[in-house]
Scaffold this motif. Structure first.
Motif, PDB file in Angstrom:
ATOM      1  N   GLN A 150       3.101   0.001  -8.588  1.00 27.70           N
ATOM      2  CA  GLN A 150       4.341   0.785  -8.599  1.00 27.70           C
ATOM      3  C   GLN A 150       4.045   2.252  -8.332  1.00 27.70           C
ATOM      4  O   GLN A 150       3.010   2.778  -8.755  1.00 27.70           O
ATOM      5  CB  GLN A 150       5.043   0.692  -9.960  1.00 27.70           C
ATOM      6  CG  GLN A 150       5.541  -0.685 -10.339  1.00 27.70           C
ATOM      7  CD  GLN A 150       6.585  -0.590 -11.438  1.00 27.70           C
ATOM      8  OE1 GLN A 150       7.570   0.137 -11.323  1.00 27.70           O
ATOM      9  NE2 GLN A 150       6.381  -1.339 -12.511  1.00 27.70           N
ATOM     10  N   GLN A 151       4.981   2.892  -7.631  1.00 26.38           N
ATOM     11  CA  GLN A 151       4.906   4.332  -7.426  1.00 26.38           C
ATOM     12  C   GLN A 151       6.337   4.838  -7.382  1.00 26.38           C
ATOM     13  O   GLN A 151       7.089   4.550  -6.454  1.00 26.38           O
ATOM     14  CB  GLN A 151       4.180   4.657  -6.108  1.00 26.38           C
ATOM     15  CG  GLN A 151       4.038   6.139  -5.826  1.00 26.38           C
ATOM     16  CD  GLN A 151       2.845   6.769  -6.521  1.00 26.38           C
ATOM     17  OE1 GLN A 151       1.949   6.069  -6.982  1.00 26.38           O
ATOM     18  NE2 GLN A 151       2.836   8.086  -6.629  1.00 26.38           N
ATOM     19  N   ASN A 203      -4.943   8.215  -5.979  1.00 31.68           N
ATOM     20  CA  ASN A 203      -3.566   7.742  -5.917  1.00 31.68           C
ATOM     21  C   ASN A 203      -3.369   6.933  -4.643  1.00 31.68           C
ATOM     22  O   ASN A 203      -3.599   7.422  -3.531  1.00 31.68           O
ATOM     23  CB  ASN A 203      -2.577   8.903  -5.953  1.00 31.68           C
ATOM     24  CG  ASN A 203      -1.132   8.403  -5.930  1.00 31.68           C
ATOM     25  OD1 ASN A 203      -0.601   8.045  -4.876  1.00 31.68           O
ATOM     26  ND2 ASN A 203      -0.512   8.346  -7.095  1.00 31.68           N
ATOM     27  N   LEU A 204      -2.947   5.693  -4.799  1.00 31.57           N
ATOM     28  CA  LEU A 204      -2.868   4.751  -3.682  1.00 31.57           C
ATOM     29  C   LEU A 204      -1.898   5.218  -2.598  1.00 31.57           C
ATOM     30  O   LEU A 204      -2.212   5.172  -1.403  1.00 31.57           O
ATOM     31  CB  LEU A 204      -2.441   3.381  -4.211  1.00 31.57           C
ATOM     32  CG  LEU A 204      -2.266   2.284  -3.174  1.00 31.57           C
ATOM     33  CD1 LEU A 204      -3.596   1.953  -2.516  1.00 31.57           C
ATOM     34  CD2 LEU A 204      -1.660   1.050  -3.824  1.00 31.57           C
ATOM     35  N   PHE A 205      -0.712   5.680  -3.003  1.00 30.68           N
ATOM     36  CA  PHE A 205       0.292   6.067  -2.015  1.00 30.68           C
ATOM     37  C   PHE A 205      -0.129   7.327  -1.262  1.00 30.68           C
ATOM     38  O   PHE A 205       0.153   7.480  -0.081  1.00 30.68           O
ATOM     39  CB  PHE A 205       1.667   6.236  -2.680  1.00 30.68           C
ATOM     40  CG  PHE A 205       2.407   4.934  -2.861  1.00 30.68           C
ATOM     41  CD1 PHE A 205       1.847   3.897  -3.581  1.00 30.68           C
ATOM     42  CD2 PHE A 205       3.659   4.745  -2.282  1.00 30.68           C
ATOM     43  CE1 PHE A 205       2.513   2.690  -3.738  1.00 30.68           C
ATOM     44  CE2 PHE A 205       4.346   3.538  -2.426  1.00 30.68           C
ATOM     45  CZ  PHE A 205       3.767   2.511  -3.156  1.00 30.68           C
ATOM     46  N   THR A 206      -0.794   8.244  -1.959  1.00 30.77           N
ATOM     47  CA  THR A 206      -1.312   9.434  -1.276  1.00 30.77           C
ATOM     48  C   THR A 206      -2.395   9.040  -0.278  1.00 30.77           C
ATOM     49  O   THR A 206      -2.454   9.557   0.838  1.00 30.77           O
ATOM     50  CB  THR A 206      -1.885  10.425  -2.323  1.00 30.77           C
ATOM     51  OG1 THR A 206      -0.870  10.744  -3.262  1.00 30.77           O
ATOM     52  CG2 THR A 206      -2.375  11.697  -1.654  1.00 30.77           C
ATOM     53  N   LEU A 207      -3.214   8.071  -0.677  1.00 30.72           N
ATOM     54  CA  LEU A 207      -4.315   7.612   0.169  1.00 30.72           C
ATOM     55  C   LEU A 207      -3.814   7.119   1.520  1.00 30.72           C
ATOM     56  O   LEU A 207      -4.414   7.391   2.557  1.00 30.72           O
ATOM     57  CB  LEU A 207      -5.056   6.488  -0.560  1.00 30.72           C
ATOM     58  CG  LEU A 207      -6.511   6.210  -0.203  1.00 30.72           C
ATOM     59  CD1 LEU A 207      -7.381   7.417  -0.500  1.00 30.72           C
ATOM     60  CD2 LEU A 207      -7.008   4.993  -0.963  1.00 30.72           C
ATOM     61  N   VAL A 208      -2.689   6.384   1.507  1.00 26.42           N
ATOM     62  CA  VAL A 208      -2.172   5.819   2.763  1.00 26.42           C
ATOM     63  C   VAL A 208      -1.120   6.732   3.405  1.00 26.42           C
ATOM     64  O   VAL A 208      -0.405   6.315   4.315  1.00 26.42           O
ATOM     65  CB  VAL A 208      -1.593   4.397   2.554  1.00 26.42           C
ATOM     66  CG1 VAL A 208      -2.668   3.446   2.053  1.00 26.42           C
ATOM     67  CG2 VAL A 208      -0.397   4.417   1.609  1.00 26.42           C
ATOM     68  N   GLY A 209      -1.041   7.974   2.929  1.00 24.76           N
ATOM     69  CA  GLY A 209      -0.155   8.944   3.565  1.00 24.76           C
ATOM     70  C   GLY A 209       1.315   8.718   3.289  1.00 24.76           C
ATOM     71  O   GLY A 209       2.165   9.108   4.091  1.00 24.76           O
ATOM     72  N   ALA A 210       1.625   8.088   2.157  1.00 27.60           N
ATOM     73  CA  ALA A 210       3.033   7.845   1.801  1.00 27.60           C
ATOM     74  C   ALA A 210       3.365   8.673   0.567  1.00 27.60           C
ATOM     75  O   ALA A 210       3.778   8.145  -0.470  1.00 27.60           O
ATOM     76  CB  ALA A 210       3.274   6.366   1.551  1.00 27.60           C
TER      77      ALA A 210
END
Ligand SMILES: [Cu+2]
Length: 361
Positions: A150-151, A203-210
């Motif tokens: 979740q994010q 942070n997963l979402f930061t990692l994928v540019g989201a």
């Protein structure tokens, strides 16, 4: 009976003299002395009733922005003892402000490793934290999926990875998808993990540019070179309570190859590719094909290969391609199939020679 087991075990040990009998990996260990103190309390249990065992603990850690560090410590555990290492990064390794993975390796037949990674913050006195299990080698995969991610305003997700190979530098790709629609969130994140190198909590979402992306039901897919496994794990954190859950990477299936278009040039009296002058049309099992028949002279036809459920036509003309979409050969269809022109396209005897073959491999 006991003798048989002994002989078998001896044979296995002789076959692989370099390997440890037992290995357990903690894929997330930390001592972080920032806003909140994160620490890992570890228990290493010796299941034997009779033997004292020696365990080598190998801490592969990040410190000051680099992650290619390792420190080994040998520990001795009595029969039925659960050795306690509270804040193991400091208490066993004397390495404050580090994070990484610990491999516990022993010649003994069995070993149990468990841990709790938690924040001992002043803001929230005491916390449950997350249970981080000691994973077996078979818990690392070449393709893994992490679910329950979740994010949003209430939760955030961090990811960690560890390359257990002592020799292979591993390319790794991380992708995030909506659990509801399956559509990708952000873009592919790629990196290379050196041998026994840990990928620090990110942070997963930061990692994928989201960075502005949100989801209350996301999953991540972690892919290596397709052969060598990587440990992947996520931590989902409650932004309000700071509660966390640990998500272990599970085995995922490999994505089928992307769709491929094969254009077959049709002319008097040949299919290219196909034949009889050109080589066969070669198709690979599992690939989603679009077949385009394109005439460059007169009207031709194509006999459907009925064994493959391919449609037929008597009209492949200049300006009118014949297109078969979504033909995905199956494993049981491997083999060589014949086809031919079914529209008289010139001299009748020559037209009869206009035959081709299709090879599924
Ligand atoms: Cu023809």
């Amino acid at each position: 009976m006991k003798r048989t087991v002994f002989v078998l075990v001896s044979a296995i040990l002789l076959a692989a003299p370099a390997a440890w009998a037992t290995s357990r990996t903690l894929s997330a260990v930390a001592n972080v002395q920032g806003q909140a103190l994160f620490q890992s309390d570890v228990r290493v249990f010796n299941p034997s009733y009779t033997a004292t065992i020696t365990v080598t603990a190998k801490y592969h850690y990040c410190q000051g922005g680099t992650c290619n560090h390792e420190k080994d410590e040998s520990i001795t555990i009595s029969p039925r003892q659960a050795a306690a290492f509270n804040d193991i990064a400091v208490s066993l390794f004397a390495l404050p402000n580090t994070q990484g993975a610990i491999e516990f390796e022993t010649d003994a037949a069995d070993l149990v490793v468990t841990s709790r990674l938690y924040s001992n913050s002043l803001l929230c006195q005491g916390s449950v934290g997350q249970f981080v299990p000691g994973l077996e080698d078979s818990d690392a995969f070449a393709t893994s999926v992490l679910t329950s991610l979740q994010q949003n305003a209430d939760f955030r997700t961090n990811i960690v990875m560890f390359n257990p190979s002592s020799s292979v530098s591993l390319p790794v790709m991380v992708q995030v998808f909506s659990g509801d629609s399956g559509s990708q969130i952000g873009s592919n994140f790629t990196t290379t993990l050196g041998p026994e190198v840990f990928f620090p909590s990110s942070n997963l979402f930061t990692l994928v540019g989201a960075t502005s992306g949100t989801s209350s039901n996301a999953y991540a897919k972690v892919t290596t070179d397709g052969t060598h496994p990587v440990f992947a794990a996520a931590s989902v954190l409650d932004n309000h309570s700071q509660d966390t859950i640990f998500v272990k990477g599970e085995l995922d299936t490999t994505a089928p190859p992307q769709g491929t278009t094969v254009t077959i040039i049709v002319s008097q009296f040949n299919f290219d590719p196909g034949g009889p002058v050109s080589a066969p049309v070669v198709l690979t099992v599992g690939v989603d094909y679009t077949l385009v028949f394109h005439s460059i002279d007169v009207q031709h036809g194509f006999s459907g290969v009925s064994d493959l459920n391919l449609p037929s036509t008597d009209n492949i003309s200049p300006g009118q391609d014949f297109v078969i979409t979504h033909f995905r050969p199956q494993a049981y269809q491997r083999g060589l199939y014949g086809f031919h022109c079914i529209h008289v396209c010139g001299d009748f005897d020559s037209h009869l020679t206009m035959i081709g073959t299709l090879l599924i491999q």
